[in-house]
Design a protein around this motif. Sequence first.
Motif, PDB file in Angstrom:
ATOM      1  N   HIS A   1       0.493  -1.084  -0.072  1.00  0.00           N
ATOM      2  CA  HIS A   1      -0.330   0.180  -0.024  1.00  0.00           C
ATOM      3  C   HIS A   1       1.443   1.538   0.134  1.00  0.00           C
ATOM      4  O   HIS A   1       0.528   2.482  -0.751  1.00  0.00           O
TER       5      HIS A   1
ATOM      6  N   ARG B   1       2.531   1.416  -3.207  1.00  0.00           N
ATOM      7  CA  ARG B   1       1.371   1.677  -4.356  1.00  0.00           C
ATOM      8  C   ARG B   1       0.720   3.230  -4.016  1.00  0.00           C
ATOM      9  O   ARG B   1       1.327   4.128  -5.127  1.00  0.00           O
ATOM     10  N   GLN B   2       1.145   3.915  -3.345  1.00  0.00           N
ATOM     11  CA  GLN B   2       0.391   5.434  -2.540  1.00  0.00           C
ATOM     12  C   GLN B   2       1.451   6.379  -3.623  1.00  0.00           C
ATOM     13  O   GLN B   2       1.675   7.171  -3.747  1.00  0.00           O
TER      14      GLN B   2
ATOM     15  N   LEU C   1       3.732   5.738  -5.869  1.00  0.00           N
ATOM     16  CA  LEU C   1       3.167   5.817  -7.427  1.00  0.00           C
ATOM     17  C   LEU C   1       2.558   5.858  -7.669  1.00  0.00           C
ATOM     18  O   LEU C   1       2.258   7.303  -8.284  1.00  0.00           O
ATOM     19  N   GLU C   2       1.513   6.404  -7.490  1.00  0.00           N
ATOM     20  CA  GLU C   2      -0.332   6.977  -7.280  1.00  0.00           C
ATOM     21  C   GLU C   2      -0.158   8.654  -6.928  1.00  0.00           C
ATOM     22  O   GLU C   2       0.177   9.370  -8.405  1.00  0.00           O
ATOM     23  N   GLU C   3       0.934   9.456  -6.469  1.00  0.00           N
ATOM     24  CA  GLU C   3       1.240  10.403  -5.963  1.00  0.00           C
ATOM     25  C   GLU C   3       2.189  11.346  -6.459  1.00  0.00           C
ATOM     26  O   GLU C   3       2.163  11.875  -6.590  1.00  0.00           O
TER      27      GLU C   3
ATOM     28  N   ALA D   1       3.932   7.270 -13.484  1.00  0.00           N
ATOM     29  CA  ALA D   1       2.020   6.984 -14.490  1.00  0.00           C
ATOM     30  C   ALA D   1       2.392   5.156 -15.059  1.00  0.00           C
ATOM     31  O   ALA D   1       3.114   4.828 -15.886  1.00  0.00           O
ATOM     32  N   PRO D   2       1.270   4.810 -14.192  1.00  0.00           N
ATOM     33  CA  PRO D   2       1.551   3.366 -15.280  1.00  0.00           C
ATOM     34  C   PRO D   2       1.390   2.791 -16.613  1.00  0.00           C
ATOM     35  O   PRO D   2       0.999   3.840 -16.945  1.00  0.00           O
TER      36      PRO D   2
ATOM     37  N   THR E   1      -0.707   1.716 -19.581  1.00  0.00           N
ATOM     38  CA  THR E   1      -1.934   0.964 -19.757  1.00  0.00           C
ATOM     39  C   THR E   1      -1.722  -0.051 -21.027  1.00  0.00           C
ATOM     40  O   THR E   1      -0.549  -0.371 -21.762  1.00  0.00           O
TER      41      THR E   1
ATOM     42  N   PHE F   1       4.884  -5.124  -8.566  1.00  0.00           N
ATOM     43  CA  PHE F   1       3.669  -4.164  -9.760  1.00  0.00           C
ATOM     44  C   PHE F   1       4.423  -3.892 -10.598  1.00  0.00           C
ATOM     45  O   PHE F   1       4.494  -3.494 -11.834  1.00  0.00           O
TER      46      PHE F   1
ATOM     47  N   PRO G   1       2.254  -2.980 -15.194  1.00  0.00           N
ATOM     48  CA  PRO G   1       2.491  -1.504 -15.103  1.00  0.00           C
ATOM     49  C   PRO G   1       4.058  -0.914 -14.747  1.00  0.00           C
ATOM     50  O   PRO G   1       3.762   0.245 -15.112  1.00  0.00           O
ATOM     51  N   TYR G   2       4.359  -1.885 -14.113  1.00  0.00           N
ATOM     52  CA  TYR G   2       6.325  -0.592 -14.039  1.00  0.00           C
ATOM     53  C   TYR G   2       7.271  -2.368 -14.505  1.00  0.00           C
ATOM     54  O   TYR G   2       6.759  -4.109 -14.280  1.00  0.00           O
TER      55      TYR G   2
END
Length: 370
Positions: A22, A25-26, A28-30, A34-35, A37, A66, A76-77
């Motif tokens: 978590h 993930r947090q 990487l998101e913030e 960007a992963p 797609t 990930f 994603p990565y």
Amino acid sequence: MSGAAADRRKPRLHPRVGAVRHQLRQALEEFGPAPATADSGGAPLLLVACSGGPDSLALAITAEFFNRPARNGVRPYRVGAVVVDHGLQAGSAEVAEGARLQLESLGLAPVQVRRVSVESAGMGPEAAARTARYAALDAAAAEFGAAAVLLGHTLDDQAEQVLLGLGRGSGTRSLAGMPVKRGQYLRPFLALRRRDTEDVCALAGLQPWQDPSNTDPRFMRSRIRTRVMPFLEDEMGPGVAEALWRSAQILAADAEYLQSQAAEEYRRVRLVTPDGVELQRDGMERLPAAMKHRVIALAAAELGGENPSYERLQAAETLLRRHGSAGPVQLAGFVSVYRRTNANTVPQDGTGYGNLVLRATGRSPGQSNR
């Protein structure tokens, strides 16, 4: 539910593993790239800076999650790693090679060992090793085209950093500790305790290396880790590390706001002259002391100088009072400050009198501000 169906159930995720995933993930998101797609092309590369110790090894196995294809079949990565061998201890090459083998066994690629030469001229051994390490990580990131470099610093490291800043009499920015993100570097574990990473390694059956320098009393950070923090926990009760981490969080927000305000004030009072950078007296005199110091530091940075000490900033600010010496005051990084007086050439309207002038004074061959 039949026995066969029960056997097919997905194993329950251990809470510690879920917590570290978590956090990554947090982050990487913030703060991270960007992963990938289904229609975004190649997945961005994350490089884990891994010493083979529990923090960075736990980060590596967490990042590997990930590295796996998502439900849409897209990774994603991509996740690789860099092991920096400082060559400061006997057997360091074997330690680095052991870390490389563990990382490759986790499925990370590319994995590279970089041996560095630690030159301590003009700085302590810890600072020299850090400089060499980041130079190696910068080079590896450039070589592989990494989108981010992941560092395994934990809440415990952050608490130690705040105590180091307090002991040195540092300002708000230093007491804010290490940021989650700085440039391409990302520290996703700053809210986790060191014991969390040790548990993750144990759950994964990994064998982390215990760096003997972490308990070597010759180093200030080691003394804080093994002596000061346990003493504070004994005398003040548990939770000292978390309290220091919270203080860093608060001070980081304060420092960011103050720095943004200082940048605005700097643009208002700054003049570029043949001598260097000039700070207008009237504008500077209206600023509170905290802003004056930051504006002077910004001017020094523009000229290639280093972050000035509090004492040097005080001395430079004193020049504004127009009594006593007009300078120069020497700042770190070969920058000097002086006050314009009647003896200096100023505009005919006299508006330059009392202005602060900062200029680069040059450096010896081979020296730099890194």
